[in-house]
Design an enzyme around this catalytic site. Structure first.
Site, PDB file in Angstrom:
ATOM      1  N   HIS A   8       0.946  -1.055  -0.015  1.00 21.60           N
ATOM      2  CA  HIS A   8       0.083  -0.005   0.249  1.00 21.60           C
ATOM      3  C   HIS A   8       0.814   1.150  -0.012  1.00 21.60           C
ATOM      4  CE1 HIS A   8      -4.025   1.795   1.226  1.00 21.60           C
ATOM      5  NE2 HIS A   8      -3.230   2.821   1.410  1.00 21.60           N
ATOM      6  N   HIS A  10       1.303   5.015  -2.178  1.00 25.33           N
ATOM      7  CA  HIS A  10       0.950   5.879  -3.280  1.00 25.33           C
ATOM      8  C   HIS A  10       2.203   6.547  -3.859  1.00 25.33           C
ATOM      9  CE1 HIS A  10      -3.320   5.967  -2.315  1.00 25.33           C
ATOM     10  NE2 HIS A  10      -3.046   5.877  -1.056  1.00 25.33           N
ATOM     11  N   HIS A 188      -9.656   1.255  -0.572  1.00 21.53           N
ATOM     12  CA  HIS A 188      -9.385   1.878   0.866  1.00 21.53           C
ATOM     13  C   HIS A 188     -10.853   1.841   1.533  1.00 21.53           C
ATOM     14  CE1 HIS A 188      -6.020   3.366  -1.089  1.00 21.53           C
ATOM     15  NE2 HIS A 188      -5.565   4.152  -0.301  1.00 21.53           N
ATOM     16  N   GLU A 191     -10.990   3.521   6.946  1.00 21.29           N
ATOM     17  CA  GLU A 191     -10.105   4.466   7.778  1.00 21.29           C
ATOM     18  C   GLU A 191     -11.112   5.879   8.044  1.00 21.29           C
ATOM     19  OE1 GLU A 191      -6.163   7.264   6.472  1.00 21.29           O
ATOM     20  OE2 GLU A 191      -7.711   6.579   4.701  1.00 21.29           O
ATOM     21  N   ASP A 270       1.799   6.934   2.547  1.00 20.41           N
ATOM     22  CA  ASP A 270       2.411   8.345   1.867  1.00 20.41           C
ATOM     23  C   ASP A 270       3.775   8.772   2.926  1.00 20.41           C
ATOM     24  OD1 ASP A 270       0.106   8.974  -0.376  1.00 20.41           O
ATOM     25  OD2 ASP A 270      -0.926   8.719   1.534  1.00 20.41           O
TER      26      ASP A 270
END
Length: 324
Positions: A8, A10, A188, A191, A270
């Site tokens: 995972h 980005h 996703h 979250e 990220d």
């Protein structure tokens, strides 16, 4: 420095701030407002983070920019011991969902990734990702780009962005298109949207992996269902803590989810935005929950089994894990 598998990540979100500032200077683009006094990315909350992310991405304007980005990101991955990674890439940022332009961007990313791997660096695969808050119609265009470029590099399809924008069922066409093209599916959820968002992603999109999924812990019946179905969670603890989903590492549910039989993996999401690396994620899990080398080996094996790659690649990565 154990070898690591990351599912995972980005691509634009992994861009080092110095790399983005350098590109902005080359192109005379003023994005100074997205950095803090120490030169890192600055944002107030998740929704502000999305705006800062898109501002940082605005300096990436050509296939060559993405080739340079891919090399920079893979160098960061290698420094943390990552031997295999899957990254989210979006035609929204790579050519505005125009198929011809997307092919050019994709070629630049793929060729760079292949060169890095040939030099002994991490292997990389791409998951084409539609942006939820851009809407279902643009997601259809993204899905077509994905379906037209499925291959040994593009192996998956997913959705990211603001979980409070639209509903998973609104993106059903895009996921059906990707599935019919042979792409593996992730989304996703769990979250910001809570447990129901996970149920909706599984029911409406038919995904086999969930990005984040950590708020499943609020519904133990759902936790049991995830464990029974073998749904894999792409957990990003450092991201969740930085954004305030959980207060600190000891309060993060990854250990409890694992204890209850859910298949969890570890990723950074990220990393420069959240001041983390895969090395730091492992270190903090060791400190918070006493996870040892045996536990991390098991987590890596779960990640490898869930990876959206072919059997030959899986075999190569398995040998690297077994060699340690």
């Amino acid at each position: 420095m154990l070898p690591k598998i990351e599912l995972h990540l980005h691509l634009e979100g992994a861009a080092p701030p110095a790399f983005v500032r350098g590109l902005a200077k080359e192109k005379s683009i003023d994005i100074s407002g997205i950095f803090d006094a120490r030169g890192g990315y600055a944002y107030a909350d998740f929704w502000h983070f999305l705006k800062v992310y898109e501002a940082a991405t605005s300096v990436l304007q050509s296939p060559e920019d993405y080739a340079r980005l891919t090399r920079a990101v893979l160098e960061e991955c290698a420094a943390s011991g990552v031997i295999y990674a899957e990254t989210f890439v979006s035609p929204d940022f790579c050519g505005g969902r125009d198929l011809g332009a997307w092919r050019e961007y994709l070629h630049a990313i793929h060729e760079t990734a292949r060169a890095v791997a040939a030099q002994g660096g991490p292997e990389l695969r791409g998951i084409v990702t539609c942006i939820r808050h851009f809407g279902p119609e643009k997601a259809r265009e993204t899905a077509i780009c994905a379906a037209e470029t499925v291959g040994d590099f593009i192996t998956g399809f997913g959705i990211a962005g603001d979980e409070k924008a639209a509903q998973p069922k609104d993106f059903r066409w895009s996921f059906d298109c990707a599935r019919e093209a042979g792409l593996r599916l992730t989304a996703h959820a769990g979250e910001w949207g809570g447990p129901q968002s996970i149920r909706d992603a599984l029911a409406d999109l038919g995904v086999e992996r969930i990005g984040h999924g950590v708020r499943a812990i609020e519904d133990l019946a759902l936790v049991d269902e995830l464990a029974e179905r073998g749904v894999v969670l792409e957990v990003c603890p450092g991201s969740n803590i930085a954004l305030g989903v959980f207060a600190d590492w000891r309060k993060h549910p990854i250990n409890e989810l694992d204890r209850r039989g859910v298949k969890v993996t570890v990723s950074t999401d990220d990393p420069p935005f959240f001041h983390t690396t895969m090395e730091r994620e492992f270190q903090m899990l060791n400190r918070a929950f006493d996870w040892d080398e045996g536990q991390f080996a098991r987590i890596n094996r779960t990640a490898l089994d869930a990876a959206f790659c072919d059997a030959d690649t899986r075999g190569r990565i398995a040998k690297k894990l077994e060699a340690v």
